[in-house]
Motif scaffolding. Sequence first.
Motif, PDB file in Angstrom:
ATOM      1  N   ASP A  26       0.864  -1.173   0.000  1.00 12.94           N
ATOM      2  CA  ASP A  26       0.000   0.000   0.000  1.00 12.94           C
ATOM      3  C   ASP A  26       0.904   1.228   0.000  1.00 12.94           C
ATOM      4  O   ASP A  26       1.966   1.222   0.636  1.00 12.94           O
ATOM      5  N   PRO A  27       0.551   2.320  -0.718  1.00 14.36           N
ATOM      6  CA  PRO A  27       1.458   3.477  -0.793  1.00 14.36           C
ATOM      7  C   PRO A  27       1.872   4.022   0.573  1.00 14.36           C
ATOM      8  O   PRO A  27       3.055   4.304   0.803  1.00 14.36           O
TER       9      PRO A  27
ATOM     10  N   VAL B 181       2.672  12.149  -8.366  1.00 15.35           N
ATOM     11  CA  VAL B 181       2.494  12.447  -9.790  1.00 15.35           C
ATOM     12  C   VAL B 181       3.242  11.438 -10.659  1.00 15.35           C
ATOM     13  O   VAL B 181       2.703  10.913 -11.640  1.00 15.35           O
ATOM     14  N   LEU B 182       4.483  11.147 -10.277  1.00 10.43           N
ATOM     15  CA  LEU B 182       5.336  10.317 -11.137  1.00 10.43           C
ATOM     16  C   LEU B 182       5.067   8.825 -10.997  1.00 10.43           C
ATOM     17  O   LEU B 182       5.183   8.075 -11.978  1.00 10.43           O
ATOM     18  N   PHE B 183       4.726   8.387  -9.783  1.00 11.04           N
ATOM     19  CA  PHE B 183       4.692   6.946  -9.531  1.00 11.04           C
ATOM     20  C   PHE B 183       3.340   6.449  -9.017  1.00 11.04           C
ATOM     21  O   PHE B 183       3.233   5.314  -8.565  1.00 11.04           O
TER      22      PHE B 183
ATOM     23  N   ASP C  97      -0.512   8.206  -4.797  1.00 15.95           N
ATOM     24  CA  ASP C  97      -1.859   8.620  -4.395  1.00 15.95           C
ATOM     25  C   ASP C  97      -2.021   8.767  -2.885  1.00 15.95           C
ATOM     26  O   ASP C  97      -3.000   8.304  -2.290  1.00 15.95           O
ATOM     27  N   ILE C  98      -1.047   9.416  -2.236  1.00 22.02           N
ATOM     28  CA  ILE C  98      -1.173   9.754  -0.816  1.00 22.02           C
ATOM     29  C   ILE C  98      -1.784  11.156  -0.729  1.00 22.02           C
ATOM     30  O   ILE C  98      -1.241  12.086  -1.327  1.00 22.02           O
TER      31      ILE C  98
ATOM     32  N   ARG D 194      -1.434   8.484   7.169  1.00 22.08           N
ATOM     33  CA  ARG D 194      -2.682   7.860   6.744  1.00 22.08           C
ATOM     34  C   ARG D 194      -3.905   8.601   7.281  1.00 22.08           C
ATOM     35  O   ARG D 194      -4.915   8.746   6.586  1.00 22.08           O
ATOM     36  N   TYR D 195      -3.821   9.079   8.524  1.00 19.56           N
ATOM     37  CA  TYR D 195      -5.014   9.632   9.177  1.00 19.56           C
ATOM     38  C   TYR D 195      -4.940  11.134   9.438  1.00 19.56           C
ATOM     39  O   TYR D 195      -5.896  11.717   9.937  1.00 19.56           O
TER      40      TYR D 195
END
Length: 282
Positions: free
Chosen positions: A69-70, A149-151, A154-155, A234-235
């Motif tokens: 997961d990212p 953006v590059l990889f 999506d965080i 994450r939160y």
Amino acid sequence: MLGNATFKTLRDRRRSLFWWVVGIFGYLVGIGAVYPIVRDNQDQFEALLETYPDELLAIMGVGEESLFDPVGFMRAEAFGWIVPLVFAIYGAAQGARAVAGEEEAGTIDLVMATPLSRFGLVWQKWLALVLTEMVLGLALFVSLALDNVLFGMDIPLGNSAAGCFMAVLLGVFFGSLALAVGAGTGLRGFSLGVVTLVAAGSYLLNSLGGLVEGLDPLKPLSPFYYYDASNPLRYGLDAQHTLVLAGLAVVLMVIGLLAVRRRDLGVGGIRLPMPQIGRAAG
């Protein structure tokens, strides 16, 4: 308004700060480039991770979250150990040099020759510490945004900002501790040694606390606990943990102020008395 000591510190640190920024940026972007490889080869990496002992994974910042997961990947490869240690090391180095470094370099007289009180010296040096840590935090945030953006990581940017801000607070905490010890002793090396001991011990306490019986209740004694326990990446920010780290940093700055007011800044730190050897009679 920034004072003379703040400007002097920022000017003196600009070159080293630039390379710290380059290092953070390069590492985060490099790690981001690895994420698609890990994500697309999950089975092989899962088999590899199963060969590692739990203690090693804990020290490396690999917790219960999925490495694929990212957020879990970034926590394992950056925010779980590299990022907090980098910010803590940088803060400790700058805090130790704030007052004790000026004394050991013999430049404290030049600084105090300006219309600057001792309160102003500590406050302005501490402000420079905060500002330089914020520059590192900004570099960290930009790196994460570029990884998105590059990889395709999506965080959310808000969570990225929260994680970076907690790293800044952690660095300011250790910098404030080094400043307080250095202001009280005038010894830069001693200050760095104390902070290194505290940082290493508290990091291991937070990392291994859940694996070693009896240590888990002690984890709140570690500043790394407040940096990471709420999982800001994450939160988002946890108000209580944020206030604890920020409050401790301010308290340490005040301790440094009280300590420096009780010393002669011109002596270059604590000195042990030299034994007097008399000339033999006759």
